[in-house]
Write a protein that holds these residues in place. Sequence first.
Motif, PDB file in Angstrom:
ATOM      1  N   PHE A 197       6.854  43.156  13.525  1.00  0.00           N
ATOM      2  CA  PHE A 197       7.927  44.151  13.677  1.00  0.00           C
ATOM      3  C   PHE A 197       8.688  44.974  12.325  1.00  0.00           C
ATOM      4  O   PHE A 197       8.524  44.463  11.384  1.00  0.00           O
ATOM      5  CB  PHE A 197       9.297  43.087  13.864  1.00  0.00           C
ATOM      6  N   TYR A 245       7.825  42.826   9.028  1.00  0.00           N
ATOM      7  CA  TYR A 245       7.387  41.403   9.265  1.00  0.00           C
ATOM      8  C   TYR A 245       6.547  41.191  10.185  1.00  0.00           C
ATOM      9  O   TYR A 245       6.004  41.815  11.013  1.00  0.00           O
ATOM     10  CB  TYR A 245       8.884  40.626   9.936  1.00  0.00           C
ATOM     11  N   TYR A 302      18.873  32.897  13.880  1.00  0.00           N
ATOM     12  CA  TYR A 302      18.248  33.132  12.625  1.00  0.00           C
ATOM     13  C   TYR A 302      19.499  33.382  11.835  1.00  0.00           C
ATOM     14  O   TYR A 302      20.279  34.072  12.071  1.00  0.00           O
ATOM     15  CB  TYR A 302      17.132  34.033  12.363  1.00  0.00           C
ATOM     16  N   GLN A 318       5.109  37.974  13.033  1.00  0.00           N
ATOM     17  CA  GLN A 318       5.526  36.878  13.811  1.00  0.00           C
ATOM     18  C   GLN A 318       4.324  36.288  14.431  1.00  0.00           C
ATOM     19  O   GLN A 318       3.849  36.866  15.626  1.00  0.00           O
ATOM     20  CB  GLN A 318       6.684  36.864  14.676  1.00  0.00           C
ATOM     21  N   MET A 348       6.361  30.992  16.088  1.00  0.00           N
ATOM     22  CA  MET A 348       6.875  30.673  14.666  1.00  0.00           C
ATOM     23  C   MET A 348       8.003  31.901  14.370  1.00  0.00           C
ATOM     24  O   MET A 348       8.263  32.577  15.241  1.00  0.00           O
ATOM     25  CB  MET A 348       5.699  30.918  13.697  1.00  0.00           C
ATOM     26  N   GLY A 349       8.501  31.717  13.181  1.00  0.00           N
ATOM     27  CA  GLY A 349       9.496  32.581  12.679  1.00  0.00           C
ATOM     28  C   GLY A 349       8.867  33.835  12.036  1.00  0.00           C
ATOM     29  O   GLY A 349       7.741  34.153  12.100  1.00  0.00           O
ATOM     30  N   LEU A 350       9.832  34.780  11.626  1.00  0.00           N
ATOM     31  CA  LEU A 350       9.251  35.853  11.053  1.00  0.00           C
ATOM     32  C   LEU A 350       9.098  35.611   9.365  1.00  0.00           C
ATOM     33  O   LEU A 350       9.736  35.148   8.795  1.00  0.00           O
ATOM     34  CB  LEU A 350      10.287  37.154  11.242  1.00  0.00           C
ATOM     35  N   PHE A 361      13.414  35.192   7.153  1.00  0.00           N
ATOM     36  CA  PHE A 361      13.794  34.778   8.323  1.00  0.00           C
ATOM     37  C   PHE A 361      13.578  33.201   8.558  1.00  0.00           C
ATOM     38  O   PHE A 361      14.349  32.450   9.068  1.00  0.00           O
ATOM     39  CB  PHE A 361      13.609  35.560   9.393  1.00  0.00           C
ATOM     40  N   GLY A 362      12.624  32.853   7.975  1.00  0.00           N
ATOM     41  CA  GLY A 362      12.328  31.231   8.469  1.00  0.00           C
ATOM     42  C   GLY A 362      12.043  31.097   9.906  1.00  0.00           C
ATOM     43  O   GLY A 362      11.725  32.074  10.572  1.00  0.00           O
ATOM     44  N   THR A 363      12.104  29.846  10.366  1.00  0.00           N
ATOM     45  CA  THR A 363      11.818  29.589  11.519  1.00  0.00           C
ATOM     46  C   THR A 363      12.764  29.497  12.803  1.00  0.00           C
ATOM     47  O   THR A 363      12.519  29.713  13.937  1.00  0.00           O
ATOM     48  CB  THR A 363      10.970  28.380  11.804  1.00  0.00           C
ATOM     49  N   GLY A 364      13.980  29.626  12.302  1.00  0.00           N
ATOM     50  CA  GLY A 364      14.914  29.811  13.170  1.00  0.00           C
ATOM     51  C   GLY A 364      15.504  28.454  13.993  1.00  0.00           C
ATOM     52  O   GLY A 364      14.700  27.606  13.786  1.00  0.00           O
ATOM     53  N   LEU A 423       8.023  37.963   5.974  1.00  0.00           N
ATOM     54  CA  LEU A 423       8.291  39.236   5.476  1.00  0.00           C
ATOM     55  C   LEU A 423       6.944  39.614   4.649  1.00  0.00           C
ATOM     56  O   LEU A 423       6.530  38.693   3.767  1.00  0.00           O
ATOM     57  CB  LEU A 423       9.262  39.295   4.285  1.00  0.00           C
ATOM     58  N   LEU A 470      14.939  40.029   2.674  1.00  0.00           N
ATOM     59  CA  LEU A 470      15.550  39.229   3.727  1.00  0.00           C
ATOM     60  C   LEU A 470      14.333  38.547   4.179  1.00  0.00           C
ATOM     61  O   LEU A 470      13.422  39.132   4.963  1.00  0.00           O
ATOM     62  CB  LEU A 470      16.054  40.186   4.727  1.00  0.00           C
TER      63      LEU A 470
END
Lengths: 107, 117
Positions: free
Chosen positions: B90, B35, A87, B37, B41-43, A97-100, B45, A95
């Motif tokens: 998380f 976060y 990521y 998840q 998928m991604g994290l 993170f999106g999907t990476g 916020l 912050l």
Amino acid sequence: LAKTTQPISMDSYEGQEVNITCSHNNIATNDYITWYQQFPSQGPRFIIQGYKTKVTNEVASLFIPADRKSSTLSLPRVSLSDTAVYYCPGGGNKLTFGTGTQLKVEL
Amino acid sequence: NAGVTQTPKFRILKIGQSMTLQCTQDMNHNYMYWYRQDPGMGLKLIYYSVGAGITDKGEVPNGYNVSRSTTEDFPLRLELAAPSQTSVYFCASSLSGMSGRSDGELFFGEGSRLTVL
């Protein structure tokens, strides 16, 4: 929110160098750029950070051009254990993170 | 140092129940984050805090509440649990944010896996 864009997935073979590029089109002047690694069932782990030019540590290198609109994480000589999601979060203090990028390393 | 500690690690809730996910850090960090998840998928916020008494919404705050009465603790409250809140949560902390500082590295907990049935 200053979101980032990165490839969804990449494949590589052991021993090769892998470069993952992230787009930071809306990065703020003061924001640092960071990269994280996540293995299944674990929280992300910090890899490297930089503000501009090149940064290198024992794990990776980070290249940031002068306009700071992108960054490239370079993993030298990857191994099977480097298979993970990577990521490049954006958003400064908020912050996101999106999907990476899912990196898969094969023999 | 224990770092970031999350409890519980696993929990099953029925629809409409409420619960609190606990997060504590012993690194004297100012910034703390929650976060979620979802599988594959991604994290995303949920909420974050820049210090005791200060919290702000993230990308997906609906259905959650937080408080930050001390530097060490940042609990996440789920009210009226729904199946859409099934996820891994998380908690993370950092000394500073990523804006203008080089010590904004995030430290993550091991996660809390929540299932709502």
